[in-house]
Design a protein around this motif. Structure first.
Motif, PDB file in Angstrom:
ATOM      1  N   GLN A   1      -3.480  -6.826  -3.797  1.00 45.03           N
ATOM      2  CA  GLN A   1      -2.390  -5.896  -4.140  1.00 45.03           C
ATOM      3  C   GLN A   1      -1.303  -6.545  -4.992  1.00 45.03           C
ATOM      4  O   GLN A   1      -0.560  -5.841  -5.677  1.00 45.03           O
ATOM      5  CB  GLN A   1      -1.798  -5.265  -2.873  1.00 45.03           C
TER       6      GLN A   1
ATOM      7  N   PRO B   1      -2.126   5.020   5.580  1.00 47.02           N
ATOM      8  CA  PRO B   1      -2.663   4.905   4.224  1.00 47.02           C
ATOM      9  C   PRO B   1      -4.169   5.183   4.283  1.00 47.02           C
ATOM     10  O   PRO B   1      -4.787   4.981   5.326  1.00 47.02           O
ATOM     11  CB  PRO B   1      -2.418   3.429   3.874  1.00 47.02           C
TER      12      PRO B   1
ATOM     13  N   ALA C   1      -7.763   4.505   1.812  1.00 47.85           N
ATOM     14  CA  ALA C   1      -8.394   4.011   0.576  1.00 47.85           C
ATOM     15  C   ALA C   1      -9.746   4.698   0.422  1.00 47.85           C
ATOM     16  O   ALA C   1     -10.374   5.077   1.418  1.00 47.85           O
ATOM     17  CB  ALA C   1      -8.570   2.504   0.656  1.00 47.85           C
TER      18      ALA C   1
ATOM     19  N   TRP D   1       0.866  -1.180   0.000  1.00 47.46           N
ATOM     20  CA  TRP D   1       0.000   0.000   0.000  1.00 47.46           C
ATOM     21  C   TRP D   1       0.893   1.218   0.000  1.00 47.46           C
ATOM     22  O   TRP D   1       2.117   1.086   0.152  1.00 47.46           O
ATOM     23  CB  TRP D   1      -0.932  -0.005   1.221  1.00 47.46           C
TER      24      TRP D   1
ATOM     25  N   ASN E   1      -3.905   6.948  -5.837  1.00 43.78           N
ATOM     26  CA  ASN E   1      -3.404   5.866  -4.976  1.00 43.78           C
ATOM     27  C   ASN E   1      -4.521   5.259  -4.130  1.00 43.78           C
ATOM     28  O   ASN E   1      -4.580   4.051  -3.925  1.00 43.78           O
ATOM     29  CB  ASN E   1      -2.288   6.388  -4.059  1.00 43.78           C
ATOM     30  N   ALA E   2      -5.419   6.137  -3.655  1.00 43.73           N
ATOM     31  CA  ALA E   2      -6.477   5.683  -2.742  1.00 43.73           C
ATOM     32  C   ALA E   2      -7.534   4.825  -3.434  1.00 43.73           C
ATOM     33  O   ALA E   2      -8.282   4.108  -2.759  1.00 43.73           O
ATOM     34  CB  ALA E   2      -7.145   6.892  -2.091  1.00 43.73           C
TER      35      ALA E   2
ATOM     36  N   MET F   1       1.618   8.989  -0.292  1.00 42.20           N
ATOM     37  CA  MET F   1       0.344   8.970  -1.037  1.00 42.20           C
ATOM     38  C   MET F   1       0.304  10.046  -2.116  1.00 42.20           C
ATOM     39  O   MET F   1      -0.446   9.938  -3.081  1.00 42.20           O
ATOM     40  CB  MET F   1      -0.851   9.119  -0.087  1.00 42.20           C
TER      41      MET F   1
ATOM     42  N   ASN G   1      -4.325   1.100  -2.917  1.00 44.57           N
ATOM     43  CA  ASN G   1      -4.801   0.947  -1.534  1.00 44.57           C
ATOM     44  C   ASN G   1      -6.116   0.178  -1.453  1.00 44.57           C
ATOM     45  O   ASN G   1      -6.326  -0.613  -0.523  1.00 44.57           O
ATOM     46  CB  ASN G   1      -4.914   2.314  -0.848  1.00 44.57           C
TER      47      ASN G   1
ATOM     48  N   MET H   1      -6.530  -1.414   6.580  1.00 44.87           N
ATOM     49  CA  MET H   1      -6.622  -0.257   5.669  1.00 44.87           C
ATOM     50  C   MET H   1      -7.796   0.644   6.071  1.00 44.87           C
ATOM     51  O   MET H   1      -8.955   0.222   5.988  1.00 44.87           O
ATOM     52  CB  MET H   1      -6.826  -0.747   4.231  1.00 44.87           C
TER      53      MET H   1
ATOM     54  N   ALA I   1       1.302   5.032   1.979  1.00 43.34           N
ATOM     55  CA  ALA I   1       0.832   5.697   3.199  1.00 43.34           C
ATOM     56  C   ALA I   1       1.489   7.055   3.356  1.00 43.34           C
ATOM     57  O   ALA I   1       2.541   7.336   2.769  1.00 43.34           O
ATOM     58  CB  ALA I   1       1.161   4.824   4.412  1.00 43.34           C
TER      59      ALA I   1
ATOM     60  N   TYR J   1      -5.300  -3.474  -1.991  1.00 43.83           N
ATOM     61  CA  TYR J   1      -4.882  -4.082  -0.715  1.00 43.83           C
ATOM     62  C   TYR J   1      -6.110  -4.425   0.134  1.00 43.83           C
ATOM     63  O   TYR J   1      -6.175  -5.499   0.738  1.00 43.83           O
ATOM     64  CB  TYR J   1      -3.963  -3.127   0.079  1.00 43.83           C
TER      65      TYR J   1
END
Ligand code: NIG
Ligand code: FE
Length: 417
Positions: free
Chosen positions: A371, A321, A323, A20, A358-359, A26, A363, A294, A22, A366
């Motif tokens: 992932q 992180p 999501a 992930w 990324n979120a 991010m 993420n 997460m 974080a 994951y």
């Protein structure tokens, strides 16, 4: 076998394998300008700069690939939507009008509306019909760029109907190219006949539903709505203890309506994710920092219900992180549009475009246990990507919040019409 050539920007390429991203990372996103992407069968085979393509591969080798010219266009890994309830019967726009007129989500739920309304509709709907209603929703989100989705039960609330929902999810897994994870959410609400004897319903979930769900191998995960007016921390603890025996890892609803203790009990049981998170303070952040869980925020539900917004900036600044998922469901978020979720992340949570990408990719992958298979452009990962229309920049994607900018979707290395 596909070669996408002349890609203006190939987005979210993996430099080093990560589970992930974080904190400050991010806001970092690796991209390649003027790139190629080679897809072999279901898999991402290779990618790089256009200038390297002819050095690495002979004309003869490239003959077997269908070429898609992506001049002026970008390629992203598909969205992973790690929290939905997209198998449901009917719709609930009447409650939407009630909400406009001033009733709260909790007031609607207390009157037997909300989740119980969906449960009533679902009980009256056959498995076949439920499948037929749900399949178009899957096709809709595929067209919107989603390549992996988690789907929960939880509108059954009886053994028979919970199994019906989970069997529909299994059929969707079997018959579509999108990657699907299934989550058993028997503890979504307390049916009217158990009001005043909530413990009896918890026993039903543990002693009757869960063993059958496990015996038929119908769920990848287990969920509980641990919040004010729904299930308590003690009840959640019991349900998650039972789930451990069946090897079902939790992904739970927590802290949407209050500081419910849901985050801490989720972390205690090594939940893969805790979701909603409108009510997060220092204790919740500390608990998450020392976990493999997460934190997942659902901007669509907070927007649709006019709730307070989760303190996402505080969480990211603390090094966590985050999501973002759609929560696609008939009551609190009737949309599975992950591009719109990115826009909401930017506008309402002050996330940067890099952070929302990324979120909603690595993420959320994951948060579905995927992932290693999805969530970035990496050799060996599943070839689930989308090609945009001609766009000026990455930032344009969340900025143009109402525009359909996705031109072509590829799932498992095949173009989707
Ligand atoms: O994630 N918060 C609990 N469950 C759903 C809402 C379901 C519904 O209202 O139908 C959610 O928002
Ligand atoms: Fe939900």
């Amino acid at each position: 076998m596909i070669l996408i050539s002349n890609i203006k920007k190939l987005v979210q390429v993996e430099k080093n394998s990560v589970k992930w991203v974080a904190g400050a990372n991010m806001d970092k996103l690796d991209t390649i300008d003027n790139a190629f992407l080679l897809l072999r069968n279901e898999i991402i085979e290779d990618f790089g700069k256009m200038s390297e393509l002819s050095k690495k591969y002979s004309k003869n080798q490239l003959k077997e690939y269908k070429v898609i010219d992506a001049k002026g266009k970008m390629v992203f890994p598909s969205f992973a939507d790690s929290h939905t309830h997209l198998v449901y019967a009917g719709s609930r726009e009447i409650e939407y009008v009630d909400k406009i007129k001033g009733l709260s989500y909790e007031e609607i739920a207390k009157r037997g509306g909300g989740i119980l309304n969906s449960a009533k509709l679902l009980a009256e709907t056959s498995e076949e019909e439920l499948y037929n209603q749900s399949l178009p929703r899957i096709n809709e989100i595929i067209g919107l760029g989603t390549g992996a989705v988690e789907i929960k039960s939880g509108y059954g609330l009886s053994t028979e109907s919970e199994l019906k929902m989970l069997r529909v999810i299994r059929r969707l897994k079997e018959n579509t190219d999108i990657e699907i994870k299934s989550n058993f959410l028997g503890a979504h609400s307390i049916p009217a006949e158990y009001r005043g004897n909530q413990q009896k319903y918890v026993d039903l979930v543990i002693n009757e539903m869960m063993p059958q769900v496990a015996a038929e191998n119908l769920a990848d995960y287990v969920d509980v709505f641990c919040d004010k007016g729904f299930f308590t921390v003690d009840e959640t603890d019991k349900i998650l203890n039972a789930a451990t025996k069946y090897g079902l890892r939790p992904k739970i609803h927590a802290n949407e309506l209050d500081y419910s203790g849901g985050i801490q009990v989720g972390v205690k049981h090594n939940a893969l994710s805790v979701d909603h998170l409108e009510f997060v303070g220092d204790a919740e952040i500390d608990s998450l920092l020392s976990s493999e869980t997460m934190p997942t925020v659902l901007p669509g539900a907070a927007f649709f219900l006019n709730m307070v917004y989760s303190p996402v900036r505080k969480m990211i600044d603390a090094g966590l992180p985050v999501a973002l998922a759609s929560d696609f469901n008939p009551g609190s978020s009737p949309s599975g549009n992950m591009k719109l979720i990115m826009s909401m992340g930017c506008i309402n949570y002050k996330m940067t475009p890099n952070e929302v990408i990324n979120a909603t990719t690595i993420n959320t992958a994951y948060a579905m246990g995927l992932q290693d298979k999805l969530g970035s452009i990496a050799r060996g990962k599943l070839a689930n990507v989308y090609i945009t229309k001609k766009i000026p920049s990455i930032e344009f994607m969340p900025y143009a919040y109402g525009s359909d900018l996705i031109e072509k979707v590829i799932l498992r290395g095949e173009e989707v019409d």
